[in-house]
Design a protein around this motif. Structure first.
Motif, PDB file in Angstrom:
ATOM      1  N   LEU A  27      -7.934   4.304  -0.021  1.00  0.00           N
ATOM      2  CA  LEU A  27      -7.767   4.298   1.431  1.00  0.00           C
ATOM      3  C   LEU A  27      -7.080   5.554   1.937  1.00  0.00           C
ATOM      4  O   LEU A  27      -7.314   5.993   3.065  1.00  0.00           O
ATOM      5  N   TRP A  28      -6.200   6.125   1.097  1.00  0.00           N
ATOM      6  CA  TRP A  28      -5.471   7.307   1.530  1.00  0.00           C
ATOM      7  C   TRP A  28      -6.347   8.556   1.556  1.00  0.00           C
ATOM      8  O   TRP A  28      -5.922   9.600   2.050  1.00  0.00           O
ATOM      9  N   ASN A  29      -7.556   8.464   1.020  1.00  0.00           N
ATOM     10  CA  ASN A  29      -8.461   9.601   1.095  1.00  0.00           C
ATOM     11  C   ASN A  29      -8.973   9.805   2.516  1.00  0.00           C
ATOM     12  O   ASN A  29      -9.425  10.893   2.873  1.00  0.00           O
ATOM     13  N   ASN A  30      -8.928   8.743   3.318  1.00  0.00           N
ATOM     14  CA  ASN A  30      -9.427   8.820   4.687  1.00  0.00           C
ATOM     15  C   ASN A  30      -8.315   8.962   5.718  1.00  0.00           C
ATOM     16  O   ASN A  30      -8.591   9.126   6.901  1.00  0.00           O
ATOM     17  N   GLU A  31      -7.076   8.867   5.270  1.00  0.00           N
ATOM     18  CA  GLU A  31      -5.928   8.966   6.173  1.00  0.00           C
ATOM     19  C   GLU A  31      -4.826   9.787   5.509  1.00  0.00           C
ATOM     20  O   GLU A  31      -4.680   9.778   4.291  1.00  0.00           O
ATOM     21  N   HIS A  32      -4.076  10.494   6.304  1.00  0.00           N
ATOM     22  CA  HIS A  32      -2.899  11.179   5.778  1.00  0.00           C
ATOM     23  C   HIS A  32      -1.779  10.158   5.603  1.00  0.00           C
ATOM     24  O   HIS A  32      -1.484   9.379   6.521  1.00  0.00           O
ATOM     25  N   ILE A  33      -1.169  10.168   4.425  1.00  0.00           N
ATOM     26  CA  ILE A  33      -0.127   9.195   4.120  1.00  0.00           C
ATOM     27  C   ILE A  33       0.976   9.224   5.176  1.00  0.00           C
ATOM     28  O   ILE A  33       1.463   8.182   5.620  1.00  0.00           O
ATOM     29  N   GLU A  34       1.353  10.424   5.595  1.00  0.00           N
ATOM     30  CA  GLU A  34       2.474  10.543   6.529  1.00  0.00           C
ATOM     31  C   GLU A  34       2.142   9.958   7.900  1.00  0.00           C
ATOM     32  O   GLU A  34       3.037   9.646   8.683  1.00  0.00           O
ATOM     33  N   HIS A  35       0.857   9.764   8.190  1.00  0.00           N
ATOM     34  CA  HIS A  35       0.461   9.205   9.483  1.00  0.00           C
ATOM     35  C   HIS A  35       0.537   7.688   9.525  1.00  0.00           C
ATOM     36  O   HIS A  35       0.803   7.099  10.582  1.00  0.00           O
ATOM     37  N   ILE A  36       0.293   7.036   8.383  1.00  0.00           N
ATOM     38  CA  ILE A  36       0.168   5.577   8.394  1.00  0.00           C
ATOM     39  C   ILE A  36       1.129   4.848   7.467  1.00  0.00           C
ATOM     40  O   ILE A  36       1.235   3.624   7.536  1.00  0.00           O
ATOM     41  N   CYS A  37       1.823   5.568   6.614  1.00  0.00           N
ATOM     42  CA  CYS A  37       2.692   4.919   5.620  1.00  0.00           C
ATOM     43  C   CYS A  37       4.110   5.458   5.646  1.00  0.00           C
ATOM     44  O   CYS A  37       4.791   5.504   4.617  1.00  0.00           O
ATOM     45  N   THR A  38       4.575   5.868   6.824  1.00  0.00           N
ATOM     46  CA  THR A  38       5.955   6.323   6.986  1.00  0.00           C
ATOM     47  C   THR A  38       6.501   5.802   8.316  1.00  0.00           C
ATOM     48  O   THR A  38       5.741   5.599   9.273  1.00  0.00           O
ATOM     49  N   ARG A  44       5.480   7.911  15.839  1.00  0.00           N
ATOM     50  CA  ARG A  44       4.651   8.913  16.506  1.00  0.00           C
ATOM     51  C   ARG A  44       3.382   8.288  17.108  1.00  0.00           C
ATOM     52  O   ARG A  44       2.974   8.632  18.225  1.00  0.00           O
ATOM     53  N   ASP A  45       2.757   7.376  16.361  1.00  0.00           N
ATOM     54  CA  ASP A  45       1.484   6.808  16.834  1.00  0.00           C
ATOM     55  C   ASP A  45       1.366   5.367  16.336  1.00  0.00           C
ATOM     56  O   ASP A  45       0.615   5.071  15.403  1.00  0.00           O
ATOM     57  N   PRO A  46       2.095   4.434  16.961  1.00  0.00           N
ATOM     58  CA  PRO A  46       2.068   3.041  16.492  1.00  0.00           C
ATOM     59  C   PRO A  46       0.688   2.404  16.585  1.00  0.00           C
ATOM     60  O   PRO A  46       0.341   1.554  15.757  1.00  0.00           O
ATOM     61  N   LEU A  47      -0.115   2.800  17.560  1.00  0.00           N
ATOM     62  CA  LEU A  47      -1.442   2.213  17.695  1.00  0.00           C
ATOM     63  C   LEU A  47      -2.323   2.564  16.491  1.00  0.00           C
ATOM     64  O   LEU A  47      -3.053   1.702  15.977  1.00  0.00           O
ATOM     65  N   CYS A 132      -2.491  -7.066  15.614  1.00  0.00           N
ATOM     66  CA  CYS A 132      -1.222  -6.780  16.282  1.00  0.00           C
ATOM     67  C   CYS A 132      -1.304  -5.382  16.871  1.00  0.00           C
ATOM     68  O   CYS A 132      -1.862  -4.461  16.245  1.00  0.00           O
ATOM     69  N   TYR A 133      -0.755  -5.219  18.082  1.00  0.00           N
ATOM     70  CA  TYR A 133      -0.772  -3.932  18.758  1.00  0.00           C
ATOM     71  C   TYR A 133       0.634  -3.620  19.283  1.00  0.00           C
ATOM     72  O   TYR A 133       1.500  -4.503  19.291  1.00  0.00           O
ATOM     73  N   PRO A 134       0.880  -2.389  19.718  1.00  0.00           N
ATOM     74  CA  PRO A 134       2.224  -2.033  20.169  1.00  0.00           C
ATOM     75  C   PRO A 134       2.768  -2.910  21.296  1.00  0.00           C
ATOM     76  O   PRO A 134       3.991  -3.051  21.426  1.00  0.00           O
ATOM     77  N   ASP A 135       1.888  -3.518  22.093  1.00  0.00           N
ATOM     78  CA  ASP A 135       2.373  -4.361  23.191  1.00  0.00           C
ATOM     79  C   ASP A 135       2.385  -5.852  22.837  1.00  0.00           C
ATOM     80  O   ASP A 135       2.652  -6.696  23.699  1.00  0.00           O
ATOM     81  N   THR A 136       2.111  -6.193  21.572  1.00  0.00           N
ATOM     82  CA  THR A 136       2.123  -7.594  21.158  1.00  0.00           C
ATOM     83  C   THR A 136       3.566  -8.093  21.102  1.00  0.00           C
ATOM     84  O   THR A 136       4.403  -7.497  20.426  1.00  0.00           O
ATOM     85  N   PRO A 137       3.900  -9.179  21.797  1.00  0.00           N
ATOM     86  CA  PRO A 137       5.291  -9.658  21.799  1.00  0.00           C
ATOM     87  C   PRO A 137       5.647 -10.408  20.526  1.00  0.00           C
ATOM     88  O   PRO A 137       4.810 -11.096  19.934  1.00  0.00           O
ATOM     89  N   ALA A 145       8.094  -5.462  19.776  1.00  0.00           N
ATOM     90  CA  ALA A 145       8.754  -4.603  18.785  1.00  0.00           C
ATOM     91  C   ALA A 145       8.301  -4.939  17.369  1.00  0.00           C
ATOM     92  O   ALA A 145       9.068  -4.817  16.423  1.00  0.00           O
ATOM     93  N   LEU A 146       7.038  -5.365  17.221  1.00  0.00           N
ATOM     94  CA  LEU A 146       6.519  -5.760  15.918  1.00  0.00           C
ATOM     95  C   LEU A 146       5.957  -4.565  15.155  1.00  0.00           C
ATOM     96  O   LEU A 146       5.392  -3.645  15.740  1.00  0.00           O
ATOM     97  N   ARG A 147       6.124  -4.600  13.840  1.00  0.00           N
ATOM     98  CA  ARG A 147       5.545  -3.602  12.949  1.00  0.00           C
ATOM     99  C   ARG A 147       5.055  -4.323  11.692  1.00  0.00           C
ATOM    100  O   ARG A 147       5.499  -5.447  11.404  1.00  0.00           O
ATOM    101  N   PRO A 148       4.156  -3.729  10.930  1.00  0.00           N
ATOM    102  CA  PRO A 148       3.776  -4.337   9.660  1.00  0.00           C
ATOM    103  C   PRO A 148       5.006  -4.514   8.766  1.00  0.00           C
ATOM    104  O   PRO A 148       5.874  -3.639   8.716  1.00  0.00           O
ATOM    105  N   ASP A 149       5.083  -5.649   8.096  1.00  0.00           N
ATOM    106  CA  ASP A 149       6.214  -5.876   7.184  1.00  0.00           C
ATOM    107  C   ASP A 149       5.880  -5.267   5.832  1.00  0.00           C
ATOM    108  O   ASP A 149       5.793  -5.944   4.808  1.00  0.00           O
ATOM    109  N   ILE A 150       5.688  -3.965   5.847  1.00  0.00           N
ATOM    110  CA  ILE A 150       5.289  -3.183   4.679  1.00  0.00           C
ATOM    111  C   ILE A 150       6.370  -2.147   4.411  1.00  0.00           C
ATOM    112  O   ILE A 150       6.908  -1.542   5.339  1.00  0.00           O
TER     113      ILE A 150
END
Length: 234
Positions: A27-38, A44-47, A132-137, A145-150
């Motif tokens: 999966l990381w071949n299609n995304e930069h790690i620093e964009h989705i796993c930090t 910077r871009d929760p959506l 889940c999205y940035p505006d999901t309560p 204020a939800l984020r993946p529990d990762i």
């Protein structure tokens, strides 16, 4: 009583058809790690991050536990029923729920769970199976204020005190389908070297020196059930 700690990595879930993060088609071949796993990428871009994990969550129901997951669950069940004189703890680096769906109960998710979110406002960690999205309560405090529990890069893995205790108590440490390059999990085998036997189940034999006493190459769907059957037949 035999006390076994099993560490599972992406390899065991890959055999169920779950795409791994690393590897040739990872999966990381299609995304930069620093964009989705930090944490920084999320700020910077929760959506973007939410959409990535929403997609993974949506794929999960189509993936099912394989023979290796089922074999570990059967061994744990045999211990609970008194049919095997031992205790099994699974520490997984994976964020899927395949161990639980196979029937395992003693599972420690050191890198979090895909089917759980965490509220950065109140700390609630609700089970979550939809998008889940940035505006999901948050269902608890109603704050968006939800984020993946990762556990992302730069964050401390979960349950490290419990993991350290299980490792200190075990007499057999087994790693299944893990590259063994990400710390702190990569150091587990060294931490038990003075009191436990060690085994590695991996698709291929490591190319360099290994800290494991016994290495069993081959697909986990074949090698792990054979190993657990041997334990139960003794």
């Amino acid at each position: 009583m035999r006390r076994i700690v099993v560490l599972t990595g992406a390899g065991i879930s890959q055999e169920s058809g779950l795409q791994t993060f690393r590897g040739a088609d990872g999966l990381w071949n299609n995304e930069h790690i620093e964009h989705i796993c930090t944490p920084e990428g999320f700020r910077r871009d929760p959506l973007r991050v939410d959409r990535f994990y929403n997609d993974l969550r949506a794929r999960l129901p189509a993936v099912h536990p394989n023979a290796a997951h089922l074999a570990l669950a059967a061994l744990e069940q045999a211990a609970r029923n008194g049919q095997w004189p031992g205790h099994l703890t699974i520490i997984t680096q994976n964020i899927d729920d395949l161990h639980e769906r196979a029937g395992s109960q003693n599972v420690i998710h050191m890198h979090g769970e895909l089917l759980r979110l965490r509220c950065t406002h109140c700390g609630m960690t609700p089970t979550w199976r939809t998008d889940c999205y940035p505006d999901t309560p948050c269902p608890g405090c109603h704050t968006p204020a939800l984020r993946p529990d990762i556990v992302w890069f730069g964050e401390m893995p979960y349950h490290m005190d419990t993991i350290a205790q299980r490792l200190a108590e075990c007499d057999l440490f087994v790693a299944i389908g893990t590259s063994g390059v990400v710390y702190p999990a990569a150091g587990f085998v060294d931490s038990v070297a003075d009191h436990a036997d060690t085994m590695l189940f991996n698709l291929e034999v490591p190319s360099g020196p290994s800290a494991f006493e016994q290495i069993i190459p081959g697909p986990a769907t074949r090698t792990v059930p054979a190993w657990t059957r041997d334990l139960l037949d003794r």
